[in-house]
Design an enzyme around this catalytic site. Structure first.
Site, mmCIF file in Angstrom:
data_model
loop_
_atom_site.group_PDB
_atom_site.id
_atom_site.type_symbol
_atom_site.label_atom_id
_atom_site.label_comp_id
_atom_site.label_asym_id
_atom_site.label_seq_id
_atom_site.Cartn_x
_atom_site.Cartn_y
_atom_site.Cartn_z
ATOM 1 C CE LYS A 1 56.974 98.746 45.397
ATOM 2 N NZ LYS A 1 56.020 98.501 46.352
ATOM 3 C CD1 TRP B 1 53.188 103.200 51.175
ATOM 4 C CD2 TRP B 1 52.488 101.297 52.356
ATOM 5 N NE1 TRP B 1 52.342 102.724 50.220
ATOM 6 C CE2 TRP B 1 51.958 101.237 50.823
ATOM 7 C CE3 TRP B 1 52.063 100.440 52.991
ATOM 8 C CZ2 TRP B 1 51.394 100.476 50.378
ATOM 9 C CZ3 TRP B 1 51.484 99.196 52.330
ATOM 10 C CH2 TRP B 1 50.983 99.280 50.980
HETATM 11 C C1 LMR Z 1 54.492 103.065 47.153
HETATM 12 O O1 LMR Z 1 54.588 103.299 48.236
HETATM 13 O O2 LMR Z 1 54.363 103.999 46.089
HETATM 14 C C2 LMR Z 1 54.180 101.820 46.760
HETATM 15 O O3 LMR Z 1 54.352 100.784 47.628
HETATM 16 C C3 LMR Z 1 53.013 101.315 45.726
HETATM 17 C C4 LMR Z 1 51.852 101.654 46.705
HETATM 18 O O4 LMR Z 1 51.070 100.476 46.812
HETATM 19 O O5 LMR Z 1 51.371 102.540 47.348
#
Ligand code: LMR
Length: 394
Positions: free
Chosen positions: A243, A127
């Site tokens: 979520k 992420w």
């Molecule tokens: C995402 O990865 O789209 C979600 O976790 C929202 C975010 O805050 O990035």
């Protein structure tokens, strides 16, 4: 003073959200930010959340501060849901945090306090905000192989080879389930191998679990984190309720530290509360109270689990439909991984130019690395997406 500030790079996911909003096309499709949408394109307030809000509104008599760690009953309820039988409260310190991101931030700061200079290992890819927070905190980081671009499955040999280089006292950030952005996940056997390796290395696992219940089910999605909690002397866990409870804007998260004994737990608890105090003082309570109310009431809990299960199976159906549609249109099985992946996301494997063509020519928005939010689809848009994917030559 303000003139000295430097411009900050836009967050890729949030910038995409804005670009989608600005696109005037009626038939545009948003597969960007990780927000669940039902077949009507709505992110609903879950039934049990509505009922819990009503109950809290009727019975809550004060909005005075809770504790720095939040209400301990929230930590017990959510921690119990995550860890199941592996929740050993004699060893678990926990604080409520503003969202899962708040838990990540506090967890990383705790690592920095406990082991200044320790390297944090992150999956490649991960992420983007993991990397951004690590950079912001100026913490050393390295990445480990995770995703095989050719097969779109976990590159487990590459992962183990990289984790073999982890130093004693380093931290390893792992996605508990529903890997973001790839959708490819470890098997139970692979989790066990990772646990053995981390134990041998004397490394600290840091599990980010933000999608429990979106993959194979509430318990199955927590199997990895439970296994690690049973085998490792220490670990950190950052959880999000955004979520699975659909309470994105309430900012409801939890950071847990599994310690070796009660004394070490008390030390961790003091430090976690201190970190909350330094960064924002008391954590938000409304979302935490909703979660605690739902998990603590048999009827609300059952209704929430049933609705979450519908969300999960709905996403699995969309995955299967998309894989089938692409098999027919591409005359190949090269997109079958979409049905094998779990959670909200899959990395499609399109080039940046193909992602751009999908946006420009078809009004389909996905993150630049070709991460798609499966929950942004519905039965009508699946064939549209499949046609577009083949059209741009993925
Ligand atoms: C995402 O990865 O789209 C979600 O976790 C929202 C975010 O805050 O990035």
């Amino acid at each position: 003073m303000l003139e000295n500030l430097k411009d900050q790079p836009a967050d890729k996911i949030l910038a995409l959200m804005q670009a989608f909003r600005d696109d005037p096309r009626d038939d545009k499709i948003d597969l960007g930010v990780g927000v669940y949408r039902n077949a009507a394109g709505v992110t609903p307030v879950m039934r049990a959340v509505k009922a819990a809000e009503k109950r809290i509104w009727e019975t809550q008599e004060t909005k005075a501060y809770t504790g720095l760690a939040g209400d301990p009953a929230y930590a017990r309820a959510l921690g119990g849901m995550i860890l199941g039988d592996a929740a050993d409260w004699d060893r678990l310190a926990a604080v409520a945090t503003p969202g899962g991101t708040g838990a990540i931030r506090q967890g990383l700061e705790l690592i920095g306090m406990a082991a200044p200079g320790a390297t944090v290992w992150v999956s490649a890819p991960t992420w983007p905000n993991h990397l951004s927070i690590l950079r912001h905190l100026n913490m050393p980081m390295r990445d480990y192989h995770y995703f095989d671009d050719a097969t779109r499955e976990v590159d487990f040999d590459g992962m183990l080879a990289d984790l073999a280089k982890v130093g004693r006292g380093d931290a390893v950030l792992l996605h508990g389930c529903c890997h973001n952005p790839t959708g490819a996940n470890l098997t139970a056997e692979q989790w066990a191998q990772v646990a053995d390796l981390l134990a041998e290395k004397g490394a600290m696992p840091f599990i980010d679990i933000a999608y429990q219940g979106f993959g194979d089910g509430l318990d199955a999605d927590a199997a990895g984190v439970r296994l690690l909690a049973g085998r490792l002397p220490q670990m950190l866990i950052a959880a999000s309720c955004s979520k699975n409870f659909g309470i994105y804007r309430e900012r409801t998260g939890l950071l847990m530290a599994l310690a070796e004994d009660a004394g070490q737990k008390a030390l961790a608890q003091t430090n976690l509360a201190h970190l909350n105090r330094q960064n924002f003082s008391f954590p938000p309570d409304h979302g935490a109270r909703l979660v605690q109310t739902i998990l603590g009431d048999a009827d609300l809990r059952a209704d929430w689990m049933a609705e979450l299960e519908d969300v999960r199976t709905g996403m699995l159906d969309l995955r299967r439909q998309l894989a089938d549609e692409l098999r027919q249109r591409s005359n190949s099985d090269r997109f079958d991984f979409l049905a094998r992946h779990r959670g909200m996301f899959s990395r499609l494997g399109a080039t940046p130019a193909q992602v751009e063509a999908l946006r420009r020519d078809h009004g389909i928005y996905m993150v630049g690395d070709s991460r798609m939010n499966i929950a942004g689809l519905n039965a009508q848009t699946v064939p549209v997406l499949a046609r577009a994917i083949v059209d741009v030559g993925v």
